[in-house]
Motif scaffolding. Structure first.
Motif, PDB file in Angstrom:
ATOM      1  N   GLU A  93      27.509 -47.039  59.614  1.00 17.93           N
ATOM      2  CA  GLU A  93      27.685 -46.240  58.393  1.00 17.93           C
ATOM      3  C   GLU A  93      28.488 -47.007  57.344  1.00 17.93           C
ATOM      4  OE1 GLU A  93      29.417 -42.713  60.069  1.00 17.93           O
ATOM      5  OE2 GLU A  93      27.457 -41.796  60.386  1.00 17.93           O
ATOM      6  N   ARG A  94      29.494 -47.751  57.784  1.00 19.69           N
ATOM      7  CA  ARG A  94      30.294 -48.556  56.855  1.00 19.69           C
ATOM      8  C   ARG A  94      29.438 -49.633  56.196  1.00 19.69           C
ATOM      9  NH1 ARG A  94      32.214 -53.161  56.134  1.00 19.69           N
ATOM     10  NH2 ARG A  94      31.548 -54.015  58.109  1.00 19.69           N
ATOM     11  N   ARG A  95      28.613 -50.305  56.994  1.00 23.44           N
ATOM     12  CA  ARG A  95      27.738 -51.352  56.459  1.00 23.44           C
ATOM     13  C   ARG A  95      26.694 -50.760  55.515  1.00 23.44           C
ATOM     14  NH1 ARG A  95      25.334 -54.322  61.217  1.00 23.44           N
ATOM     15  NH2 ARG A  95      24.358 -55.529  59.582  1.00 23.44           N
ATOM     16  N   TYR A  96      26.178 -49.586  55.871  1.00 21.68           N
ATOM     17  CA  TYR A  96      25.222 -48.884  55.008  1.00 21.68           C
ATOM     18  C   TYR A  96      25.869 -48.586  53.647  1.00 21.68           C
ATOM     19  CZ  TYR A  96      22.490 -44.936  53.204  1.00 21.68           C
ATOM     20  OH  TYR A  96      21.760 -44.087  52.407  1.00 21.68           O
ATOM     21  N   ALA A  97      27.119 -48.074  53.674  1.00 21.83           N
ATOM     22  CA  ALA A  97      27.829 -47.752  52.432  1.00 21.83           C
ATOM     23  C   ALA A  97      28.073 -49.013  51.606  1.00 21.83           C
ATOM     24  CB  ALA A  97      29.150 -47.048  52.747  1.00 21.83           C
ATOM     25  N   GLU A  98      28.458 -50.111  52.250  1.00 21.93           N
ATOM     26  CA  GLU A  98      28.687 -51.370  51.533  1.00 21.93           C
ATOM     27  C   GLU A  98      27.407 -51.850  50.858  1.00 21.93           C
ATOM     28  OE1 GLU A  98      31.549 -53.418  50.966  1.00 21.93           O
ATOM     29  OE2 GLU A  98      32.359 -51.437  51.439  1.00 21.93           O
ATOM     30  N   ASP A  99      26.288 -51.774  51.547  1.00 20.01           N
ATOM     31  CA  ASP A  99      25.020 -52.186  50.947  1.00 20.01           C
ATOM     32  C   ASP A  99      24.644 -51.287  49.775  1.00 20.01           C
ATOM     33  OD1 ASP A  99      24.633 -54.401  52.504  1.00 20.01           O
ATOM     34  OD2 ASP A  99      22.957 -53.589  53.654  1.00 20.01           O
ATOM     35  N   HIS A 100      24.916 -49.992  49.913  1.00 21.54           N
ATOM     36  CA  HIS A 100      24.622 -49.070  48.814  1.00 21.54           C
ATOM     37  C   HIS A 100      25.460 -49.429  47.581  1.00 21.54           C
ATOM     38  CE1 HIS A 100      23.657 -45.447  46.624  1.00 21.54           C
ATOM     39  NE2 HIS A 100      24.955 -45.288  46.429  1.00 21.54           N
ATOM     40  N   ARG A 101      26.754 -49.691  47.798  1.00 20.25           N
ATOM     41  CA  ARG A 101      27.636 -50.062  46.686  1.00 20.25           C
ATOM     42  C   ARG A 101      27.200 -51.380  46.052  1.00 20.25           C
ATOM     43  NH1 ARG A 101      32.187 -48.573  50.572  1.00 20.25           N
ATOM     44  NH2 ARG A 101      32.341 -46.339  50.213  1.00 20.25           N
ATOM     45  N   THR A 133      29.487 -49.856  30.869  1.00 22.61           N
ATOM     46  CA  THR A 133      30.892 -49.828  30.461  1.00 22.61           C
ATOM     47  C   THR A 133      31.173 -48.687  29.492  1.00 22.61           C
ATOM     48  OG1 THR A 133      30.580 -51.390  28.619  1.00 22.61           O
ATOM     49  CG2 THR A 133      31.136 -52.319  30.784  1.00 22.61           C
ATOM     50  N   GLY A 134      30.150 -48.050  29.002  1.00 19.08           N
ATOM     51  CA  GLY A 134      30.324 -46.918  28.105  1.00 19.08           C
ATOM     52  C   GLY A 134      30.431 -45.592  28.838  1.00 19.08           C
ATOM     53  N   ALA A 135      30.301 -45.625  30.162  1.00 17.89           N
ATOM     54  CA  ALA A 135      30.369 -44.411  30.966  1.00 17.89           C
ATOM     55  C   ALA A 135      31.670 -44.400  31.769  1.00 17.89           C
ATOM     56  CB  ALA A 135      29.171 -44.352  31.912  1.00 17.89           C
ATOM     57  N   ARG A 136      31.940 -43.298  32.389  1.00 13.27           N
ATOM     58  CA  ARG A 136      33.123 -43.184  33.256  1.00 13.27           C
ATOM     59  C   ARG A 136      32.975 -44.161  34.424  1.00 13.27           C
ATOM     60  NH1 ARG A 136      34.323 -38.881  37.338  1.00 13.27           N
ATOM     61  NH2 ARG A 136      36.544 -39.121  37.747  1.00 13.27           N
ATOM     62  N   ILE A 137      34.032 -44.887  34.716  1.00  9.59           N
ATOM     63  CA  ILE A 137      33.983 -45.891  35.779  1.00  9.59           C
ATOM     64  C   ILE A 137      34.465 -45.249  37.073  1.00  9.59           C
ATOM     65  CG2 ILE A 137      34.823 -48.132  36.550  1.00  9.59           C
ATOM     66  CD1 ILE A 137      35.183 -48.801  33.528  1.00  9.59           C
ATOM     67  N   VAL A 138      33.553 -45.136  38.030  1.00 10.84           N
ATOM     68  CA  VAL A 138      33.868 -44.511  39.317  1.00 10.84           C
ATOM     69  C   VAL A 138      33.172 -45.280  40.441  1.00 10.84           C
ATOM     70  CG1 VAL A 138      34.148 -42.188  38.352  1.00 10.84           C
ATOM     71  CG2 VAL A 138      31.913 -42.921  39.153  1.00 10.84           C
ATOM     72  N   MET A 139      33.695 -45.115  41.642  1.00  9.34           N
ATOM     73  CA  MET A 139      33.042 -45.659  42.830  1.00  9.34           C
ATOM     74  C   MET A 139      31.727 -44.903  43.023  1.00  9.34           C
ATOM     75  SD  MET A 139      33.134 -47.671  45.536  1.00  9.34           S
ATOM     76  CE  MET A 139      34.773 -48.092  46.062  1.00  9.34           C
ATOM     77  N   PRO A 140      30.618 -45.618  43.191  1.00 10.14           N
ATOM     78  CA  PRO A 140      29.344 -44.916  43.401  1.00 10.14           C
ATOM     79  C   PRO A 140      29.394 -44.053  44.663  1.00 10.14           C
ATOM     80  CG  PRO A 140      28.990 -47.258  43.019  1.00 10.14           C
ATOM     81  CD  PRO A 140      30.466 -47.060  43.194  1.00 10.14           C
ATOM     82  N   LYS A 141      28.843 -42.865  44.566  1.00  7.10           N
ATOM     83  CA  LYS A 141      28.765 -41.987  45.733  1.00  7.10           C
ATOM     84  C   LYS A 141      27.693 -42.524  46.679  1.00  7.10           C
ATOM     85  CE  LYS A 141      30.259 -37.630  43.605  1.00  7.10           C
ATOM     86  NZ  LYS A 141      31.586 -38.054  43.486  1.00  7.10           N
ATOM     87  N   THR A 142      28.043 -42.615  47.927  1.00  7.72           N
ATOM     88  CA  THR A 142      27.091 -43.083  48.937  1.00  7.72           C
ATOM     89  C   THR A 142      26.365 -41.875  49.507  1.00  7.72           C
ATOM     90  OG1 THR A 142      28.547 -44.922  49.508  1.00  7.72           O
ATOM     91  CG2 THR A 142      26.847 -44.349  51.105  1.00  7.72           C
ATOM     92  N   PRO A 143      25.035 -41.884  49.444  1.00 10.45           N
ATOM     93  CA  PRO A 143      24.307 -40.758  50.026  1.00 10.45           C
ATOM     94  C   PRO A 143      24.512 -40.717  51.542  1.00 10.45           C
ATOM     95  CG  PRO A 143      22.780 -42.463  49.292  1.00 10.45           C
ATOM     96  CD  PRO A 143      24.155 -42.896  48.887  1.00 10.45           C
ATOM     97  N   LYS A 144      24.489 -39.528  52.098  1.00 15.08           N
ATOM     98  CA  LYS A 144      24.615 -39.398  53.550  1.00 15.08           C
ATOM     99  C   LYS A 144      23.393 -40.062  54.183  1.00 15.08           C
ATOM    100  CE  LYS A 144      25.345 -36.020  57.200  1.00 15.08           C
ATOM    101  NZ  LYS A 144      26.342 -36.790  57.902  1.00 15.08           N
ATOM    102  N   PRO A 145      23.632 -41.024  55.072  1.00 12.99           N
ATOM    103  CA  PRO A 145      22.490 -41.730  55.663  1.00 12.99           C
ATOM    104  C   PRO A 145      21.741 -40.870  56.671  1.00 12.99           C
ATOM    105  CG  PRO A 145      24.530 -42.496  56.652  1.00 12.99           C
ATOM    106  CD  PRO A 145      24.905 -41.545  55.552  1.00 12.99           C
ATOM    107  N   ARG A 146      20.452 -41.027  56.661  1.00 16.43           N
ATOM    108  CA  ARG A 146      19.628 -40.414  57.704  1.00 16.43           C
ATOM    109  C   ARG A 146      19.628 -41.365  58.889  1.00 16.43           C
ATOM    110  NH1 ARG A 146      15.059 -40.467  53.510  1.00 16.43           N
ATOM    111  NH2 ARG A 146      15.075 -42.446  54.537  1.00 16.43           N
TER     112      ARG A 146
END
Length: 102
Positions: A5-13, A69-82
């Motif tokens: 799950e951690r690796r999945y989230a890193e790839d998504h980011r 850069t014109g939008a709010r800067i946030v960490m991308p939400k990682t979708p729940k992996p299937r």
């Protein structure tokens, strides 16, 4: 499973970052393009200049819309992996459905 799950989230980011960089680069290119368009439009007749200004206005709006850069800067939400999403991140020989299920 938590390592997968951690690796999945890193790839998504990483994918989100690459997409943001692509949009940021395009916005920078559009800045230069708009400068050239404005310069060229200043030499046009009033009729042709009106058409050029309409196009320039649209390009400016598009540029603002795509620039991350014109939008709010946030960490991308990682979708729940299937379960299928995690398969590529598991050690060889393991599957996401459990030890005895293929």
């Amino acid at each position: 499973m938590s390592e997968a799950e951690r690796r999945y989230a890193e790839d998504h980011r990483a994918g989100a970052l690459k997409e943001q960089l692509k949009r940021w680069r395009l916005a920078r290119e559009l800045d230069a393009y708009l400068t050239e368009l404005r310069s060229a439009a200043s030499a046009l007749s009033e009729e042709d200049g009106g058409d050029a200004e309409t196009w320039i206005a649209w390009v400016e709006q598009y540029r603002m819309k795509i620039d991350p850069t014109g939008a709010r800067i946030v960490m991308p939400k990682t979708p729940k992996p299937r379960s299928d999403d995690l398969g590529a991140y598991l050690p060889q020989g393991m599957n996401p459905y459990g030890p005895n299920r293929w």
